[in-house]
Design an enzyme around this catalytic site. Structure first.
Site, PDB file in Angstrom:
ATOM      1  N   GLU A 166      -0.012   9.137  -3.455  1.00  0.00           N
ATOM      2  CA  GLU A 166      -0.418   7.765  -3.177  1.00  0.00           C
ATOM      3  C   GLU A 166      -0.302   6.925  -4.443  1.00  0.00           C
ATOM      4  O   GLU A 166      -1.213   6.940  -5.284  1.00  0.00           O
ATOM      5  CB  GLU A 166      -1.870   7.727  -2.701  1.00  0.00           C
ATOM      6  CG  GLU A 166      -2.107   8.511  -1.429  1.00  0.00           C
ATOM      7  CD  GLU A 166      -3.295   7.951  -0.659  1.00  0.00           C
ATOM      8  OE1 GLU A 166      -3.092   7.488   0.463  1.00  0.00           O
ATOM      9  OE2 GLU A 166      -4.408   7.947  -1.196  1.00  0.00           O
TER      10      GLU A 166
ATOM     11  N   ASN B 299      -7.616   7.545   6.868  1.00  0.00           N
ATOM     12  CA  ASN B 299      -8.748   7.444   5.944  1.00  0.00           C
ATOM     13  C   ASN B 299      -9.456   6.130   6.259  1.00  0.00           C
ATOM     14  O   ASN B 299      -8.977   5.059   5.887  1.00  0.00           O
ATOM     15  CB  ASN B 299      -8.204   7.461   4.507  1.00  0.00           C
ATOM     16  CG  ASN B 299      -9.280   7.222   3.472  1.00  0.00           C
ATOM     17  OD1 ASN B 299     -10.472   7.176   3.783  1.00  0.00           O
ATOM     18  ND2 ASN B 299      -8.854   7.062   2.221  1.00  0.00           N
TER      19      ASN B 299
ATOM     20  N   LYS C 120     -12.140   5.004   5.159  1.00  0.00           N
ATOM     21  CA  LYS C 120     -12.871   4.456   4.002  1.00  0.00           C
ATOM     22  C   LYS C 120     -14.277   4.004   4.435  1.00  0.00           C
ATOM     23  O   LYS C 120     -14.848   4.592   5.339  1.00  0.00           O
ATOM     24  CB  LYS C 120     -12.052   3.351   3.333  1.00  0.00           C
ATOM     25  CG  LYS C 120     -10.637   3.852   2.977  1.00  0.00           C
ATOM     26  CD  LYS C 120      -9.891   2.984   2.017  1.00  0.00           C
ATOM     27  CE  LYS C 120      -8.533   3.624   1.722  1.00  0.00           C
ATOM     28  NZ  LYS C 120      -7.742   2.848   0.792  1.00  0.00           N
TER      29      LYS C 120
ATOM     30  N   SER D  82      -0.133   1.691   2.012  1.00  0.00           N
ATOM     31  CA  SER D  82       0.384   0.633   2.881  1.00  0.00           C
ATOM     32  C   SER D  82       1.404   1.128   3.917  1.00  0.00           C
ATOM     33  O   SER D  82       2.383   0.433   4.194  1.00  0.00           O
ATOM     34  CB  SER D  82       0.960  -0.511   2.043  1.00  0.00           C
ATOM     35  OG  SER D  82      -0.074  -1.072   1.245  1.00  0.00           O
TER      36      SER D  82
ATOM     37  N   GLY E 139      -3.576  -0.332  -0.208  1.00  0.00           N
ATOM     38  CA  GLY E 139      -4.292  -1.519   0.261  1.00  0.00           C
ATOM     39  C   GLY E 139      -3.695  -2.823  -0.244  1.00  0.00           C
ATOM     40  O   GLY E 139      -4.321  -3.876  -0.138  1.00  0.00           O
TER      41      GLY E 139
HETATM   42  P1  PGA Z   1      -3.691   1.933   2.687  1.00  0.00           P
HETATM   43  O1  PGA Z   1      -4.596   3.090   2.039  1.00  0.00           O
HETATM   44  O2  PGA Z   1      -2.902   2.570   3.809  1.00  0.00           O
HETATM   45  O3  PGA Z   1      -4.679   0.901   3.195  1.00  0.00           O
HETATM   46  O4  PGA Z   1      -2.814   1.415   1.614  1.00  0.00           O
HETATM   47  C1  PGA Z   1      -4.102   4.380   1.872  1.00  0.00           C
HETATM   48  C2  PGA Z   1      -5.168   5.255   1.263  1.00  0.00           C
HETATM   49  O5  PGA Z   1      -5.915   4.788   0.409  1.00  0.00           O
HETATM   50  O6  PGA Z   1      -5.296   6.442   1.626  1.00  0.00           O
END
Ligand code: PGA
Length: 253
Positions: A168, A9, A11, A213, A174
């Site tokens: 999640e 993802n 983002k 993460s 994040g």
């Molecule tokens: P992250 O995000 O791996 O940066 O924690 C995961 C997500 O939001 O799908």
């Protein structure tokens, strides 16, 4: 047998140049990884270019969100038929950033899931609890509420058959804080139990991804858990090498 899926993802990150470079690197590295389904979810504006670059490769393309409507006066929205035409095979729905910053309810998420499945694409439906909900022992009730909306009507249930669920925990997204493999496994098993109350076959076939993460160095132990069928990867999916290492860690169950 559940084939694992690892989806990146991206983002709201990238430029045309950085996205092109990342796409090429993931495409090249994915050739050797045929045990795992792999997908990337770029921002909407890059979907056409990324999808053209990945055509005929092992890497699928997904959108990060979708409208529940198929067309009409919905300024700023992008519909599932548009995503289909762009070559998407997946669309994320109900990511916690959408639920939180855009006030998406579980009912809306279910409608989006239906819109995606109707186009023959795979909805990746995100569920998860906040830190406060976990600490007050509400993890299961929150997940159960999010799942209930997906299991509510014949229409949502039919769409769910084509979906993938991503667990999640909001507190792990994040933040660098990952759920331990045991914490993640407990919730994944819970999700499978809830689905199994209605359809045991669907529950055992459902791919349930972990997100929050995930990195190259914790993916192996997370993906080794019995009910974890791959991952939804945010930050680490922006680096091809690390994303490919995560893809490599996925195991069929
Ligand atoms: P992250 O995000 O791996 O940066 O924690 C995961 C997500 O939001 O799908």
């Amino acid at each position: 047998m559940r084939k694992p899926l690892v989806a990146g993802n991206w983002k709201m990150n990238g430029t045309r140049a950085s996205v092109a470079a990342l796409t090429e690197a993931v495409k090249a590295g994915a050739k050797a990884l045929d045990q795992t389904d792999i997908a990337v979810c770029p921002p909407f504006v890059f979907l056409g270019e990324v999808s053209a670059a990945l055509r005929g490769s092992r890497v699928g393309v997904g959108a990060q969100d979708v409208s529940r409507h198929s067309s009409g006066a919905f300024t700023g929205e992008v519909s599932a038929p548009m995503l289909k035409e762009l070559g998407c095979q997946y669309a994320l729905v109900g990511h916690s950033e959408r639920r939180t910053y855009h006030c998406e309810t579980s009912e809306l998420v279910a409608q989006k899931m239906v819109a995606v499945a109707k186009q023959g694409m795979i909805p990746v439906v995100c569920v998860g609890e906040t830190l406060q909900e976990r600490e007050s022992n509400h993890t299961e009730s929150v997940i159960a509420e999010q799942l209930a909306a997906l299991m509510d009507t014949t229409e949502t249930w039919d769409a769910l058959r084509h979906a993938v669920i991503a667990y999640e925990p909001v507190w792990a997204i994040g933040t660098g804080k990952t759920a331990t493999p045991q914490q993640a496994q407990e919730v994944h098993a819970f999700i499978r139990r809830v689905l199994g109350q209605k359809d045991v076959g669907l529950a055992s076939a459902m791919r349930i991804l972990y997100g929050g993460s995930v990195k190259g160095d914790n993916a192996v132990e997370l993906f080794a858990m019995a009910d974890i069928d791959g991952g939804l990867i945010g930050g680490a999916s922006l680096k091809a090498e690390e994303f490919l290492a995560i893809c490599q860690a996925a195991r069929a169950k």
